[in-house]
Structure formats: structure tokens, C-alpha cells
Design an enzyme around this catalytic site. Structure first.
Site: not given
Length: 404
Positions: A95, A137, A207-208, A274-275, A397
Site C-alpha cells: 500500500y 485483509e 483468479q479462477y 458461459g464459463v 472479469g
């Protein structure tokens, strides 16, 4: 603590941010990645290339300036992005780098001296926001530390198996190279993977969503290959993954994310494009593991049968689970596809045309797919009488308001 005069100075930049925000954030990313090239292995360079990242950050900076009097209204966005940051192993010192480059970018683009009170006001505002992210976080990192089998940062995994799910999508079964344990994860969460992209000569993360419910011995992602078409450059990470072989190694961060199945004891409607079906498959498999106590409506839209991933798996579950209903829209069905069997609607998904039993008013709704698809389905659900608080979504996305 921000003073009122500093808040007023930040708010005074709103008109400038509306007009020149993307130019500012584009300059910022170029400056930061030039001065700190190691960060190229943290930031999504495909989004830099397309301009999506600059647009997203511009929207975030504008939203923060507009809500500087009460930034708590941004809490849901902060929570979302905090999970993304943890998944990329972003730490507190990062940061400082972002802040320094952002302030210099404001100074250089707006031609305001660094000693100006406007820069001091933005420094205070950024410091306040950074502290909120760091604290949020840190709590997520602590959860990982306290979860058996979980880990911090990047961990090496082997591709144990590859399975082609459609003409575009391949599933990757991943096991820890160190032979260690895996943590349980919520159906709908995601991981980051990092591979060396030959065209770039360095690593890139993506990232998936995990495409299966929690398993003790492996993680599974199902990745769409993004081919180059015309002016569109192919996907760096997705295509690198598709070219990899079984037993090849990649780097992975622990499962995280705040989009997951909230209540398995309610009727759930899973809508994907879609995916975007990958987290929905994970949710469905989790409900199947519980013997599907309530009805599940699985609604999917894709271009056609060739790109309809996991179709056989869904049909097999349908024969086993009386509480499961399937509804599929093919934008371009082939002559060999059977209406009512392979698909249920020719053309784009139109929720206004679905029968009422497919969209019960008391159900929870989960959406995943491209940004325009998400907006369209959300609007259609509200028009059908579904309350916004019943609708949960995960955007595939870059889009919306993001801070990274």
C-alpha cells in the site's frame, strides 16, 4: 483522521475525476509498474493492456471521493476487493508503493505541486482507505492461518489430471506438490493461480472459481481457452495453462472469496453464462453431497452445444436428483441439437419467458457470467418480483468498482 477541510478538498476533485479519471489512473499504473517492475507479477497485465484496470480504478477513486463523508457505504466493495487482494498475497507494505505512486500521479497529471494542500488531503484520504483495507485483509489472513490445511502466499501444486469439458473449457485437477493437506472451502469461492507466461518472460496471476465442492485430496478449476481473434490478443494465462501437461507445476493461493452458497436449506436458483457456470457446478455438487434437501433450478446460457461444458455431468445429476431442474438457452443451436432435451430455448437467455416454477419468489438466486449478462439477469429478476437482497452475484472479469 481527515479534517473537514481535507474532505472538502477531496470532494472538490470529483468533477476532474469524472472527466479525467481514466487518464489519471492509466498514468498511475504506467508510473508504478515502470518504477516497480516486480509488481508485474502481481497485477493482471491483460487488464492493463485492455484498459479495463484503469477504468475500474478510476471508478473506485471517484466513488471514494464522492463518499468521503461516509466511506462506510463502500463496505461491501471493500470486502469483495479485500478477498481479491488476499488471493494475490498483497501485503501492507504494498500500500505504501501504491500510495506514493498515486499521489505523484495526481500531482503530475493535475500539475499540482507535491507540497500543495490538495496532495496532503489526498494523502490523508488514501491513508484512511489503506488502513481499512489492511485491517480487513489481516482478518482474512488470520482466518487462513487458523484453518487446518490452509496456507499464506503462493504454494506449488501439480496438475494431476486434465479433462476436456467442451471445445473451449478444460478442467485442471490440482494437488499440493508438498503432499500436504488441503483446507475445506465454500462452494463458489476461488483461488489465484500463477504461471510463467512465455510471451512476457515472467509470471502472471489469474483468479479462477473452484468448479467442484470441497474435496480432501484436490482442487479443481475449469478454464476457458481465450484464443486470439482479429485484434483480440489471446489469453496469456488461460492459454499457458491449456498448453501445460499433467505433472507440470503451477503456483496457487488458498481458496477465498465472499461469493458462496449461503443457505443449503432453501430453494436455490443458479444462473450462469458461459464459463460462469464453474462456481454454480461447485454449488450444485455441494448440494448433491447433502442429498439436495430443497429444489435447485440450474439455468445456463451459452453459444451452443460445442461450448456447453459439463453437460453430461448435469444430465447425470438430473436423472439421480428429482429436486433438480435444468433450463438451458443456446444462442446458436445446431440442427442436431434437440429442443427440450439438449436445450430449452433458442437465442439469448430471457428470464421473462421462463415459467414461474423455474423462478420461485422465495428462493435465493446466484448469478455468474460476463458483466452485461449479470446486469441483464439482475434487472430481469427484479422485474419478476425477486427482491435484490435475494440475489447474489460474482462478476467474471473486470468491471464495476474495484480498488486494485
Amino acid at each position: 483522521m481527515l479534517t473537514q477541510s481535507q474532505k472538502d478538498l477531496v470532494k472538490a476533485t470529483v468533477p476532474v475525476l469524472r472527466e479525467h479519471g481514466v487518464a489519471l489512473t492509466s498514468y498511475f499504473y504506467n508510473r508504478m509498474l515502470t518504477n516497480n517492475p516486480d509488481l508485474k507479477e502481481t497485477f493482471n497485465l491483460a487488464h492493463q493492456r485492455s484498459g479495463a484496470q484503469a477504468q475500474a480504478l478510476a471508478g473506485a477513486v471517484l466513488a471514494y471521493a464522492e463518499n468521503i463523508e461516509d466511506p462506510s457505504v463502500l463496505a461491501p466493495v471493500i470486502e469483495l476487493v479485500a478477498h481479491k487482494h488476499v488471493s494475490l498475497n498483497i501485503q501492507a507494505p504494498d500500500y505504501n508503493i501504491v500510495g506514493e505512486n498515486l499521489l505523484h500521479s495526481i500531482s503530475e497529471v493535475l500539475k499540482v505541486p507535491m507540497e500543495d494542500e490538495l496532495i496532503a488531503a489526498w494523502a490523508a484520504a488514501y491513508g484512511q482507505l489503506a488502513n481499512v483495507f489492511i485491517e480487513t485483509e489481516q482478518k482474512i489472513y488470520q482466518e487462513h492461518e487458523q484453518t487446518q490445511g490452509s496456507w499464506l502466499g503462493w504454494r506449488k501444486f501439480k496438475i494431476a489430471k486434465k479433462v476436456q469439458e467442451s471445445s473451449e473449457i478444460t478442467s485442471f485437477y490440482l494437488i499440493p506438490s508438498d503432499g500436504g493437506k488441503l483446507p475445506p472451502h465454500q462452494a463458489g469461492q476461488y483461488i489465484s493461480v500463477r504461471v510463467t507466461v512465455p510471451e512476457l518472460g515472467h509470471k502472471q496471476p489469474r483468479q479462477y472459481s473452484l468448479s467442484d465442492s470441497s474435496r480432501a485430496d484436490h482442487l479443481r478449476i475449469s478454464v476457458k481457452r481465450e484464443d486470439a481473434q482479429g485484434d483480440k490478443i489471446g489469453g496469456w494465462v488461460s492459454n499457458t495453462l491449456h498448453a501445460m501437461q499433467e505433472n507440470d507445476e503451477i503456483e496457487v493461493t488458498a481458496p477465498t472469496g465472499n461469493f458462496f452458497l449461503f443457505d443449503s436449506h432453501k430453494t436455490n436458483v443458479l444462473i450462469s453464462g458461459g464459463v460462469g457456470l464453474t462456481p454454480m457446478i461447485a454449488m450444485l455438487n455441494h448440494l448433491v453431497s447433502l442429498d439436495m434437501p430443497k429444489p435447485v433450478h440450474f439455468i445456463h446460457a451459452c453459444r451452443g452445444s460445442q461450448v456447453h461444458a459439463m453437460k453430461q455431468h448435469l444430465n447425470d445429476l438430473k436423472t439421480q436428483q428429482p429436486n433438480l431442474s435444468l433450463w438451458t438457452a443456446y444462442e446458436h443451436p445446431q440442427s442436431s441439437d434437440v429442443l427440450g432435451q439438449d436445450y430449452h430455448h433458442a437465442g439469448r437467455l430471457n428470464l421473462a419467458e421462463l415459467p414461474a416454477e423455474q423462478l420461485p419468489v422465495d428462493a435465493d438466486y446466484y448469478l455468474c457470467g460476463p458483466i452485461p449478462f449479470m446486469h441483464e439477469q439482475h434487472k430481469a429478476l427484479v422485474a419478476r418480483g425477486i427482491k435484490p437482497e435475494q440475489i447474489h452475484s460474482e462478476a467474471f472479469g473486470t468491471g464495476g468498482v474495484h480498488f486494485s
